[in-house]
Write an enzyme that holds these catalytic residues in place. Sequence first.
Site, PDB file in Angstrom:
ATOM      1  N   THR A  53       0.847  -1.192   0.000  1.00 44.40           N
ATOM      2  CA  THR A  53       0.000   0.000   0.000  1.00 44.40           C
ATOM      3  C   THR A  53       0.887   1.249   0.000  1.00 44.40           C
ATOM      4  O   THR A  53       0.425   2.347   0.240  1.00 44.40           O
ATOM      5  CB  THR A  53      -0.978  -0.095   1.197  1.00 44.40           C
ATOM      6  N   HIS A  54       2.170   1.039  -0.299  1.00 46.33           N
ATOM      7  CA  HIS A  54       3.136   2.141  -0.213  1.00 46.33           C
ATOM      8  C   HIS A  54       3.195   2.958  -1.501  1.00 46.33           C
ATOM      9  O   HIS A  54       4.224   3.043  -2.142  1.00 46.33           O
ATOM     10  CB  HIS A  54       4.517   1.585   0.133  1.00 46.33           C
ATOM     11  N   ASN A  55       2.070   3.529  -1.875  1.00 42.82           N
ATOM     12  CA  ASN A  55       2.016   4.440  -3.018  1.00 42.82           C
ATOM     13  C   ASN A  55       2.636   5.763  -2.578  1.00 42.82           C
ATOM     14  O   ASN A  55       2.262   6.295  -1.538  1.00 42.82           O
ATOM     15  CB  ASN A  55       0.562   4.708  -3.431  1.00 42.82           C
TER      16      ASN A  55
END
Lengths: 590, 234
Positions: free
Chosen positions: A516-518
């Site tokens: 989820t590390h956008n």
Amino acid sequence: MARQEKPVDVVLVGLGWTNSIMGMEMTEAGLDVLALEQGKDRDTVPDFAYPKMADELTYGVRLKLMLPPAKSTVTVRHNIHETAVPYRQLASFLPGEGVGGAGTHWNGHSWRPMPEELRLKSYVEERFGGDIIPKDMTIQDFGVSYEELEPHFTFFDKVMGVSGQAGNIKGQIQEGGNPFEGPRSEGYPLPPLKRTYNDDLFTKTAKAHGLHPFPLPAANASEAYTNPYGMQLGPCNFCGFCERYGCVNYSKASPQTCVLGALKQRKNFAYRTGCEVLKVELDSDGKKAIGVTYVDSKGEKVFQPANMVILGAFAYHNVRLLLLSGIGQPYDPVSNTGVVGRNYAYQMTGGTTMFFKDKEFNPFIGTGGNSTTLDDFAINQIDFRKEGFIGGSYFSAAMTNGQPIRNMPLPSGSPSWGAGWKKAVKENYGHSMGIHTHGSNMAYRDCYLSLDPNYTDNHGLPLLRMTFNWKDNDIRMTQFMKGKIEMLAKSMNPDSFKSSYKDFGTNYDVRHYQTTHNVGGSAMGTDPKTSVVNRYLQSWDVHNVFVVGASVFPQNLQYNPTMLVGGLTYWAAKAIREQYLPNPGPLVQA
Amino acid sequence: MDDIKDDSRRRFVKGALWTISATALGPGVIISAKAQTEVTDLKSYKPVFFNDSEWRFVMAACDRLIPADATGPGALEVNVPVFIDRQMKGDFGLAKDWYMKPPFLKAVPQLGYQSPLNPAQTYQKGIAATDKYCQGQFGKVFAELSADQQDQLLTHLQKDDIKFDDVSAAQFFAFLLQNTKEGYFCDPIHGGNKDMAAWKMIGFPGARASYLEWVEQHNVPYPLGPVSINGERG
């Protein structure tokens, strides 16, 4: 006409980690602070209370703590010539919803960036020569140094109660920690978590290869702990329901367990849930924000006047709000002009799973930060010129949960259904462990965020469009890591192993969870031509708008982003309190 | 009543037990016995979503996807069809959380789900198309075929070897397989994994969620059986 609310000094958009921190800092400065959160109110009790949290289907699979795409989503395409289509069903990344945001459902991996990562472009140029940077790779320096952020990392360590083993205290290398990390002013507030069987096996193997394994810095409390805000954490009981879940046990650091309980006591703080901010409103010359317009839980449009606006929504929502509000020039990859949406990046991951008939791992005994890791192949350890890529990864032997719907690794060749599948399930559950690589992702001229021309949200506003694909540089990096991990895996003598790494020509696939590390889209920096906010996270264009969160990264770290996100938030808060409030205006001259 | 995750429905189903079961995970033997007596009997279960012919298909397909044998319980033994039937009436079947606005464009598979059909519609169309195909090929519906023929048909669906007019065979199969495994391994509160039999087969302790004293006991099988959210013990 929008209903108008009473003015406040500061309006916070979103109430996850960043704006919980900003809430503490701004109320401490004596300001009237209001947070607007689009999702539901959430707290340990009643929302995360045992036993209802121990429900894999509801939270792990149906993702009931996440932002439903029905409410808001992005569109995705692989290149600038395609028509983007909606990310209709969550999978690849999972933006959180509600109070606490993604800080509620994370695993607690609490890495500081390497000093070199914060000045990546300069580091590459000085060490290897700028000619190794591919033409379309748009990496940059953050414009703030590790040394400047260090005190804030140390404080955020204490707020979260991070459990770990330091590797470098004031330049002195510490036994059992990460010898390649930047110097810390002090050790972790809590000792490392207890070690599971996979940790021991990985540690032995890594040491035999001359590598430097150490416990993953975990925001899962290893002991009872009280943080600087007076919030109490209980020792983690390895319940095996961490990532995608709220913590039943007050053990995993989250805005709820570490900050909000204290913040809610403050009379000059208020928050409203179910309030979706549509736009930051600007004055007539567009130089100053006058507040925000939001839709409340009853669907009514409201104007909230404020002297300062702090965008602390999930990374790509910050970027969308800037675009919808007309703050900063939108980026155009063809003419290579504008900045908002520029330098979107993701993360490069892969892994190898080993199967051992004769070993019992009890994989349900786990916590989010339960892992032994190594950083021997980190950004500051690799000869980029020799290896032909820019980047790095940490390796992780993690055992976080044994939830059987989602976590059922089977050897290669196992059937996907039928009697053969069931036999493979019975024979292999609890008899495997993995080693994973979690790595950097560089920024490129044609990977960016913009408003979608075709799809809208429930308010008729354009969705954000993500244009992204994997590039050879990053594939070379993960393939390099594959070689190293498979070497380690083979020397562990498993009955069999299987690998999953991205290969050349692999297109970005939204159907499988990655991270989820956008990051990126509102990069920080020292030049307004290539950044959206200055080194204090202040908008170059509208001085009373600040942007906090991973959207300010100009490219991605090799690490999980939360520690840097928190450190940067405290850094920006300090600048606001000490420099901006006494003398409102641009903190850096463009 | 449609949404099985709704608290009022849960209270209705579990009656008074619900209010005390959350605290009964300790010595909950009596609770457990009672809880088990009210588990649905698959034979007498009245589907809330599927019609008769659809229900026969789901029963037959689940029986092939996870057949009963000496290894462990089959999908029918643990009420997987009940789970799927309830899911179809809930948020999942209706794609309540998904972005389902048009236009629905054709895109490469890597860009994810782009069908205008929600899972419930995909099941209905998929079952009808498969039964029609089986009628054409064998003169019988899917549920009446031999086990081998059913396995072949399911394999064709999975590989997208059969093209239907109004639904993707592979997508239909993907939902069917995903939901079958979910119903097999979920907490019994959702209607599947009856008696936590699938958890017992693999040694997953379910909702126990507390293992601090076991962390450092390495390479030793965990000794305790599972508990469920409603306090059943296995």
